[in-house]
Design a protein around this motif. Sequence first.
Motif, PDB file in Angstrom:
ATOM      1  N   LEU A  80      31.986  -8.979  29.017  1.00 60.08           N
ATOM      2  CA  LEU A  80      31.933  -7.939  30.036  1.00 60.08           C
ATOM      3  C   LEU A  80      32.783  -8.287  31.253  1.00 60.08           C
ATOM      4  CD1 LEU A  80      28.110  -7.063  30.005  1.00 60.08           C
ATOM      5  CD2 LEU A  80      29.962  -6.030  28.665  1.00 60.08           C
ATOM      6  N   HIS A  81      32.951  -9.578  31.520  1.00 61.28           N
ATOM      7  CA  HIS A  81      33.731  -9.996  32.685  1.00 61.28           C
ATOM      8  C   HIS A  81      35.223  -9.710  32.525  1.00 61.28           C
ATOM      9  CE1 HIS A  81      33.818 -13.287  29.816  1.00 61.28           C
ATOM     10  NE2 HIS A  81      34.890 -13.773  30.415  1.00 61.28           N
ATOM     11  N   ASN A  82      35.653  -9.374  31.305  1.00 59.36           N
ATOM     12  CA  ASN A  82      37.062  -9.037  31.060  1.00 59.36           C
ATOM     13  C   ASN A  82      37.274  -7.556  30.764  1.00 59.36           C
ATOM     14  OD1 ASN A  82      37.935 -11.672  31.436  1.00 59.36           O
ATOM     15  ND2 ASN A  82      37.650 -12.212  29.284  1.00 59.36           N
ATOM     16  N   ARG A  83      36.217  -6.771  30.916  1.00 57.50           N
ATOM     17  CA  ARG A  83      36.291  -5.340  30.633  1.00 57.50           C
ATOM     18  C   ARG A  83      36.695  -4.603  31.918  1.00 57.50           C
ATOM     19  NH1 ARG A  83      31.383  -1.893  27.792  1.00 57.50           N
ATOM     20  NH2 ARG A  83      32.424   0.146  27.768  1.00 57.50           N
ATOM     21  N   LYS A  84      37.882  -4.043  31.924  1.00 59.39           N
ATOM     22  CA  LYS A  84      38.432  -3.459  33.151  1.00 59.39           C
ATOM     23  C   LYS A  84      37.505  -2.403  33.738  1.00 59.39           C
ATOM     24  CE  LYS A  84      42.814  -1.861  35.094  1.00 59.39           C
ATOM     25  NZ  LYS A  84      44.219  -1.492  34.803  1.00 59.39           N
ATOM     26  N   HIS A  85      37.307  -2.498  35.045  1.00 63.55           N
ATOM     27  CA  HIS A  85      36.475  -1.594  35.840  1.00 63.55           C
ATOM     28  C   HIS A  85      34.975  -1.813  35.654  1.00 63.55           C
ATOM     29  CE1 HIS A  85      40.023   0.496  37.151  1.00 63.55           C
ATOM     30  NE2 HIS A  85      40.336   0.881  35.931  1.00 63.55           N
ATOM     31  N   HIS A  86      34.589  -2.737  34.803  1.00 61.09           N
ATOM     32  CA  HIS A  86      33.173  -3.091  34.725  1.00 61.09           C
ATOM     33  C   HIS A  86      32.809  -3.807  36.026  1.00 61.09           C
ATOM     34  CE1 HIS A  86      29.460  -5.057  33.393  1.00 61.09           C
ATOM     35  NE2 HIS A  86      29.431  -4.176  32.413  1.00 61.09           N
ATOM     36  N   PRO A  87      31.590  -3.643  36.549  1.00 57.99           N
ATOM     37  CA  PRO A  87      31.247  -4.304  37.816  1.00 57.99           C
ATOM     38  C   PRO A  87      31.390  -5.822  37.777  1.00 57.99           C
ATOM     39  CG  PRO A  87      29.304  -3.309  36.768  1.00 57.99           C
ATOM     40  CD  PRO A  87      30.500  -2.767  36.083  1.00 57.99           C
ATOM     41  N   LEU A 342      29.372   3.553  33.853  1.00 57.25           N
ATOM     42  CA  LEU A 342      30.672   2.891  33.893  1.00 57.25           C
ATOM     43  C   LEU A 342      31.662   3.604  34.812  1.00 57.25           C
ATOM     44  CD1 LEU A 342      30.945   2.103  30.076  1.00 57.25           C
ATOM     45  CD2 LEU A 342      30.347   0.520  31.908  1.00 57.25           C
ATOM     46  N   LYS A 343      31.639   4.933  34.848  1.00 57.09           N
ATOM     47  CA  LYS A 343      32.607   5.669  35.657  1.00 57.09           C
ATOM     48  C   LYS A 343      32.412   5.457  37.151  1.00 57.09           C
ATOM     49  CE  LYS A 343      33.872   9.378  32.457  1.00 57.09           C
ATOM     50  NZ  LYS A 343      33.835  10.835  32.195  1.00 57.09           N
ATOM     51  N   GLN A 344      31.213   5.025  37.541  1.00 50.95           N
ATOM     52  CA  GLN A 344      30.974   4.801  38.966  1.00 50.95           C
ATOM     53  C   GLN A 344      31.819   3.659  39.528  1.00 50.95           C
ATOM     54  OE1 GLN A 344      26.918   4.810  40.439  1.00 50.95           O
ATOM     55  NE2 GLN A 344      26.179   5.815  38.568  1.00 50.95           N
ATOM     56  N   PHE A 345      32.342   2.802  38.653  1.00 46.62           N
ATOM     57  CA  PHE A 345      33.059   1.616  39.107  1.00 46.62           C
ATOM     58  C   PHE A 345      34.565   1.718  38.896  1.00 46.62           C
ATOM     59  CE2 PHE A 345      28.723   0.570  38.028  1.00 46.62           C
ATOM     60  CZ  PHE A 345      28.295  -0.062  39.186  1.00 46.62           C
ATOM     61  N   ILE A 346      35.030   2.901  38.554  1.00 44.25           N
ATOM     62  CA  ILE A 346      36.467   3.136  38.423  1.00 44.25           C
ATOM     63  C   ILE A 346      37.004   3.588  39.769  1.00 44.25           C
ATOM     64  CG2 ILE A 346      38.254   4.502  37.297  1.00 44.25           C
ATOM     65  CD1 ILE A 346      36.440   4.715  34.864  1.00 44.25           C
ATOM     66  N   GLY A 347      37.947   2.848  40.310  1.00 40.09           N
ATOM     67  CA  GLY A 347      38.508   3.190  41.611  1.00 40.09           C
ATOM     68  C   GLY A 347      39.945   2.758  41.723  1.00 40.09           C
ATOM     69  N   PRO A 348      40.587   3.088  42.835  1.00 38.08           N
ATOM     70  CA  PRO A 348      42.009   2.772  43.020  1.00 38.08           C
ATOM     71  C   PRO A 348      42.282   1.291  43.223  1.00 38.08           C
ATOM     72  CG  PRO A 348      41.097   3.750  45.017  1.00 38.08           C
ATOM     73  CD  PRO A 348      40.041   3.867  43.967  1.00 38.08           C
ATOM     74  N   HIS A 349      41.260   0.525  43.660  1.00 37.89           N
ATOM     75  CA  HIS A 349      41.468  -0.905  43.878  1.00 37.89           C
ATOM     76  C   HIS A 349      40.130  -1.625  43.730  1.00 37.89           C
ATOM     77  CE1 HIS A 349      39.664  -0.457  47.890  1.00 37.89           C
ATOM     78  NE2 HIS A 349      40.440   0.619  48.026  1.00 37.89           N
ATOM     79  N   ILE A 350      40.191  -2.941  43.573  1.00 41.10           N
ATOM     80  CA  ILE A 350      38.985  -3.711  43.271  1.00 41.10           C
ATOM     81  C   ILE A 350      38.066  -3.851  44.474  1.00 41.10           C
ATOM     82  CG2 ILE A 350      40.079  -5.009  41.417  1.00 41.10           C
ATOM     83  CD1 ILE A 350      40.437  -7.340  43.345  1.00 41.10           C
ATOM     84  N   TRP A 351      38.579  -3.585  45.675  1.00 42.72           N
ATOM     85  CA  TRP A 351      37.774  -3.749  46.884  1.00 42.72           C
ATOM     86  C   TRP A 351      37.118  -2.450  47.332  1.00 42.72           C
ATOM     87  CZ3 TRP A 351      36.696  -8.568  48.093  1.00 42.72           C
ATOM     88  CH2 TRP A 351      37.604  -9.570  47.709  1.00 42.72           C
ATOM     89  N   GLN A 352      37.227  -1.403  46.541  1.00 42.58           N
ATOM     90  CA  GLN A 352      36.631  -0.134  46.929  1.00 42.58           C
ATOM     91  C   GLN A 352      35.116  -0.290  47.094  1.00 42.58           C
ATOM     92  OE1 GLN A 352      37.316   3.077  44.208  1.00 42.58           O
ATOM     93  NE2 GLN A 352      36.184   4.578  45.409  1.00 42.58           N
ATOM     94  N   LYS A 353      34.585   0.255  48.172  1.00 45.29           N
ATOM     95  CA  LYS A 353      33.144   0.182  48.416  1.00 45.29           C
ATOM     96  C   LYS A 353      32.430   1.133  47.459  1.00 45.29           C
ATOM     97  CE  LYS A 353      33.207  -1.357  53.218  1.00 45.29           C
ATOM     98  NZ  LYS A 353      32.674  -2.679  52.825  1.00 45.29           N
ATOM     99  N   ILE A 354      31.477   0.594  46.712  1.00 41.50           N
ATOM    100  CA  ILE A 354      30.741   1.377  45.717  1.00 41.50           C
ATOM    101  C   ILE A 354      29.250   1.117  45.895  1.00 41.50           C
ATOM    102  CG2 ILE A 354      30.316   1.743  43.254  1.00 41.50           C
ATOM    103  CD1 ILE A 354      33.178   0.684  42.755  1.00 41.50           C
TER     104      ILE A 354
END
Length: 453
Positions: A80-87, A342-354
């Motif tokens: 899971l740690h390598n799955r893009k956009h996963h928290p 899963l879609k809640q964690f898709i954003g333009p950058h990794i630092w996006q506040k979620i």
Amino acid sequence: MAMLWKFMRVAKYSKPALSPKGKVRGIPTHSRHSSSKSVPSDFAASTSHSNTVELLGKSYPQDDYSNVTEKILSKVGKNLHNRKHHPLWLIKEQVKEHFYKHYLGRRGTPLFSVYDGLSPVVTVQQNFDSLLIPQNHASRRKEDNYYLNRDHMLRAHTSAHQWDLIHSGLDAFLAVGDVYRRDTIDNTHYPVFHQMEGVRLFSCHELFSSIKDGEGLQLFEQGHRTAHKQECHTMEAVRLVEFNLKQVLTKLMTHIFGDGLQVRWVDCYFPFTHPSFEMEINFQGEWMEVLGCGVMEQQLVNSAGAQDKIGWAFGLGLERLAMILYDIPDIRLFWSEDERFLKQFIGPHIWQKIKFQPLSRYPPLINDISFWLPSETYSQNDFYDLVRTIGGDLIEKVVLLDEFAHPKTRKVSHCYRVVYRHPERTLTQDEVHRIHRAIEEAAVRELGVEGRF
């Protein structure tokens, strides 16, 4: 190093674990020091009939120590740690970016290298012996770990890779991966979770170069071991390593959680670091432990071939950080395939506040189970592992409600409350009753308990 050295007691049982008739097939994993390429779990583990376990392209003969369950094996290769956009991926990438940006080598390249594709199957020597954990240490118990056999296991911590990476010539690295422990069942514990290991070694010049009149300072001495240092370390060296470690981690946590973060350090004990500490942060008025760290045991460093260096190590849990940062209430959600999660964690950058938005508050279904214990060899984690094997992620929590000793027979009875809740839909009483009945039957058959159903 392991984030917490707190292993729960579990007793052996046979059926839910792979018996000698079980076989698990797999496909080869990626290179040992590669970046990341997830092995599909459906291919990593499946059952057949043999006295071996095949996992990630290798075959492991079973013996009296084999206790890994098919349920656990189904998680191997999920990565899971390598799955893009996963928290968990987001947390990993945030830590990586922080280290890449703030710690550079002499040529301006990142000082820390990152290894997030190391196989979770390790030897007992890697998981324990290389870390100087004594043969009789409680953490080695079969009841606390998932063993393929007496020589191989699913790693209990990412510290299992410390020795190998140092021995390969690395002075600064991060190792990320899934780790496996038999544990209690509630919203913060799961038998598979993810850790990030950090290690930094210093030469005499690197440690003392910025110190005024530091030319005469030394890393090592023939002294005495105290609560504050190892016998081979000078106090000056230990203080500088400790200061650097705490500074690095405080900056990391502040970078992740923002300015104004309150941090405190608690003295503790890990077998492979000394002195050692746990970091706690104040989140919403509550102090929460987020990582463990310390000055590395010099015997470990020396045996890996870095005799002229001293260093620190830390271990942090990715789930713990993600649950705090994104306000995720249940650790089972990290394994969800629901697009609404899963879609809640898709954003333009990794630092996006979620801030995680609950899918729905589905009602729990509660069933109790009582039985007489078979003998003194029984432990609660034995039952927890059985419940998890049968009920899977429908089990939200298991609580020991009552313990009763019969005044005449001296037999002991346990009463557990099992809370069922699906994170994505409403459960029916009929399907929960079937699962609960299966748990009752398995407890009698596999644990030797006497039911009071």
